[in-house]
Motif scaffolding. Sequence first.
Motif, PDB file in Angstrom:
ATOM      1  N   LEU A  30     -58.929   7.072  33.462  1.00  0.00           N
ATOM      2  CA  LEU A  30     -59.087   7.500  34.761  1.00  0.00           C
ATOM      3  C   LEU A  30     -58.167   8.739  34.953  1.00  0.00           C
ATOM      4  CD1 LEU A  30     -60.545   7.547  37.447  1.00  0.00           C
ATOM      5  CD2 LEU A  30     -59.007   5.552  38.180  1.00  0.00           C
ATOM      6  N   ASN A  31     -56.889   8.391  34.621  1.00  0.00           N
ATOM      7  CA  ASN A  31     -55.708   9.428  35.079  1.00  0.00           C
ATOM      8  C   ASN A  31     -56.189  10.712  33.970  1.00  0.00           C
ATOM      9  OD1 ASN A  31     -54.352   7.870  36.675  1.00  0.00           O
ATOM     10  ND2 ASN A  31     -53.076   7.245  34.876  1.00  0.00           N
ATOM     11  N   ASP A  32     -56.785  10.661  32.868  1.00  0.00           N
ATOM     12  CA  ASP A  32     -57.414  11.734  32.001  1.00  0.00           C
ATOM     13  C   ASP A  32     -58.415  12.530  32.780  1.00  0.00           C
ATOM     14  OD1 ASP A  32     -55.337  11.303  30.063  1.00  0.00           O
ATOM     15  OD2 ASP A  32     -56.841  10.315  28.928  1.00  0.00           O
ATOM     16  N   GLU A  33     -59.161  11.772  33.165  1.00  0.00           N
ATOM     17  CA  GLU A  33     -60.397  12.265  33.976  1.00  0.00           C
ATOM     18  C   GLU A  33     -60.015  12.972  35.252  1.00  0.00           C
ATOM     19  OE1 GLU A  33     -63.974  10.049  34.712  1.00  0.00           O
ATOM     20  OE2 GLU A  33     -63.409   8.645  33.149  1.00  0.00           O
ATOM     21  N   MET A  34     -58.844  12.705  36.041  1.00  0.00           N
ATOM     22  CA  MET A  34     -58.554  13.408  37.144  1.00  0.00           C
ATOM     23  C   MET A  34     -57.427  14.480  36.713  1.00  0.00           C
ATOM     24  SD  MET A  34     -56.960  10.380  39.814  1.00  0.00           S
ATOM     25  CE  MET A  34     -56.391   9.107  38.640  1.00  0.00           C
ATOM     26  N   ARG A  35     -56.855  14.499  35.600  1.00  0.00           N
ATOM     27  CA  ARG A  35     -56.306  15.745  35.032  1.00  0.00           C
ATOM     28  C   ARG A  35     -57.178  16.927  34.760  1.00  0.00           C
ATOM     29  NH1 ARG A  35     -53.227  11.463  32.241  1.00  0.00           N
ATOM     30  NH2 ARG A  35     -51.395  11.465  33.044  1.00  0.00           N
ATOM     31  N   ALA A  36     -58.307  16.577  33.993  1.00  0.00           N
ATOM     32  CA  ALA A  36     -59.395  17.488  33.618  1.00  0.00           C
ATOM     33  C   ALA A  36     -60.065  17.904  34.949  1.00  0.00           C
ATOM     34  CB  ALA A  36     -60.649  16.588  32.941  1.00  0.00           C
ATOM     35  N   ALA A  37     -60.280  17.038  35.944  1.00  0.00           N
ATOM     36  CA  ALA A  37     -60.830  17.615  37.025  1.00  0.00           C
ATOM     37  C   ALA A  37     -59.757  18.574  38.065  1.00  0.00           C
ATOM     38  CB  ALA A  37     -61.457  16.483  37.855  1.00  0.00           C
ATOM     39  N   GLY A  38     -58.674  18.443  37.507  1.00  0.00           N
ATOM     40  CA  GLY A  38     -57.732  19.171  38.581  1.00  0.00           C
ATOM     41  C   GLY A  38     -57.041  18.236  39.569  1.00  0.00           C
ATOM     42  N   ALA A  39     -57.387  17.044  39.719  1.00  0.00           N
ATOM     43  CA  ALA A  39     -57.047  16.343  40.776  1.00  0.00           C
ATOM     44  C   ALA A  39     -55.685  15.730  40.799  1.00  0.00           C
ATOM     45  CB  ALA A  39     -58.183  15.259  41.168  1.00  0.00           C
ATOM     46  N   GLY A  77     -46.952  -1.501  43.852  1.00  0.00           N
ATOM     47  CA  GLY A  77     -46.348  -1.867  42.485  1.00  0.00           C
ATOM     48  C   GLY A  77     -46.544  -0.410  41.835  1.00  0.00           C
ATOM     49  N   GLY A  78     -47.112   0.438  42.434  1.00  0.00           N
ATOM     50  CA  GLY A  78     -47.409   1.919  41.767  1.00  0.00           C
ATOM     51  C   GLY A  78     -48.314   2.865  42.516  1.00  0.00           C
ATOM     52  N   PHE A  79     -48.003   4.090  42.236  1.00  0.00           N
ATOM     53  CA  PHE A  79     -48.910   5.047  43.069  1.00  0.00           C
ATOM     54  C   PHE A  79     -49.376   6.332  42.404  1.00  0.00           C
ATOM     55  CE2 PHE A  79     -44.330   6.027  43.176  1.00  0.00           C
ATOM     56  CZ  PHE A  79     -44.478   7.683  42.911  1.00  0.00           C
ATOM     57  N   THR A  80     -50.239   7.051  42.912  1.00  0.00           N
ATOM     58  CA  THR A  80     -50.612   8.245  42.272  1.00  0.00           C
ATOM     59  C   THR A  80     -50.829   9.287  43.394  1.00  0.00           C
ATOM     60  OG1 THR A  80     -52.057   7.065  40.547  1.00  0.00           O
ATOM     61  CG2 THR A  80     -52.839   9.455  40.910  1.00  0.00           C
ATOM     62  N   VAL A  81     -50.395  10.523  43.216  1.00  0.00           N
ATOM     63  CA  VAL A  81     -50.534  11.611  44.059  1.00  0.00           C
ATOM     64  C   VAL A  81     -51.799  12.381  43.376  1.00  0.00           C
ATOM     65  CG1 VAL A  81     -49.498  13.604  45.247  1.00  0.00           C
ATOM     66  CG2 VAL A  81     -48.161  11.529  45.047  1.00  0.00           C
ATOM     67  N   ILE A  82     -52.771  12.713  44.316  1.00  0.00           N
ATOM     68  CA  ILE A  82     -53.653  13.608  44.014  1.00  0.00           C
ATOM     69  C   ILE A  82     -54.030  14.850  44.878  1.00  0.00           C
ATOM     70  CG2 ILE A  82     -55.113  11.638  42.558  1.00  0.00           C
ATOM     71  CD1 ILE A  82     -56.984  11.595  44.903  1.00  0.00           C
ATOM     72  N   ALA A  83     -54.870  15.682  44.058  1.00  0.00           N
ATOM     73  CA  ALA A  83     -55.118  16.791  45.041  1.00  0.00           C
ATOM     74  C   ALA A  83     -56.567  16.582  45.285  1.00  0.00           C
ATOM     75  CB  ALA A  83     -54.865  18.000  44.441  1.00  0.00           C
ATOM     76  N   GLU A  92     -63.022   8.656  46.679  1.00  0.00           N
ATOM     77  CA  GLU A  92     -63.959   8.137  45.482  1.00  0.00           C
ATOM     78  C   GLU A  92     -63.241   7.816  44.173  1.00  0.00           C
ATOM     79  OE1 GLU A  92     -66.777   7.166  42.925  1.00  0.00           O
ATOM     80  OE2 GLU A  92     -67.047   7.109  44.924  1.00  0.00           O
ATOM     81  N   TRP A  93     -61.895   8.600  44.134  1.00  0.00           N
ATOM     82  CA  TRP A  93     -60.878   8.362  43.144  1.00  0.00           C
ATOM     83  C   TRP A  93     -60.250   7.089  43.426  1.00  0.00           C
ATOM     84  CZ3 TRP A  93     -61.486  10.993  38.933  1.00  0.00           C
ATOM     85  CH2 TRP A  93     -61.470  12.362  38.788  1.00  0.00           C
ATOM     86  N   GLY A  94     -60.006   6.631  44.422  1.00  0.00           N
ATOM     87  CA  GLY A  94     -59.454   5.369  44.859  1.00  0.00           C
ATOM     88  C   GLY A  94     -60.435   4.273  44.542  1.00  0.00           C
ATOM     89  N   ARG A  95     -61.575   4.400  44.933  1.00  0.00           N
ATOM     90  CA  ARG A  95     -62.729   3.318  44.483  1.00  0.00           C
ATOM     91  C   ARG A  95     -62.661   3.121  42.944  1.00  0.00           C
ATOM     92  NH1 ARG A  95     -65.731   6.457  47.952  1.00  0.00           N
ATOM     93  NH2 ARG A  95     -66.349   5.446  49.698  1.00  0.00           N
ATOM     94  N   ARG A  96     -62.767   4.135  42.066  1.00  0.00           N
ATOM     95  CA  ARG A  96     -62.681   4.092  40.557  1.00  0.00           C
ATOM     96  C   ARG A  96     -61.504   3.324  40.288  1.00  0.00           C
ATOM     97  NH1 ARG A  96     -64.184   9.287  37.706  1.00  0.00           N
ATOM     98  NH2 ARG A  96     -64.315   7.874  36.011  1.00  0.00           N
TER      99      ARG A  96
END
Length: 113
Positions: A30-39, A77-83, A92-96
């Motif tokens: 999922l992180n790789d997909e977010m990177r590829a999408a620029g998110a 326990g952890g976090f992700t910052v997205i654009a 949608e990213w959160g749902r996934r």
Amino acid sequence: MKQYLISIYQPDGGAPPANIDEIMRELEQLNDEMRAAGAWVFAAGLHAPSTATVLRAKGADVLITDGPYAEGREHIGGFTVIAAADLDEALEWGRRMARIITLPIEVRPLQDG
């Protein structure tokens, strides 16, 4: 694009699930997909709340105490910052992520700075 914090809440104590390796592989995909999408902007896991140190200003002094700021049955326990273009995209990213991790996820916009 706005930035959003995706926080992962996990229960205190308890052992990791038996399928933690599978979960981590899917999360990395999922992180790789977010990177590829620029998110994808940044992600990190956190140590247990017992490792926290809290600083509180009290007059001219700053009090330092061990442990989490708030006692609870769950902690971040952890976090992700997205654009993301908007809240719907961030959700949608959160749902996934929630489907992969099977823990509660909070999505919150960061203030413009």
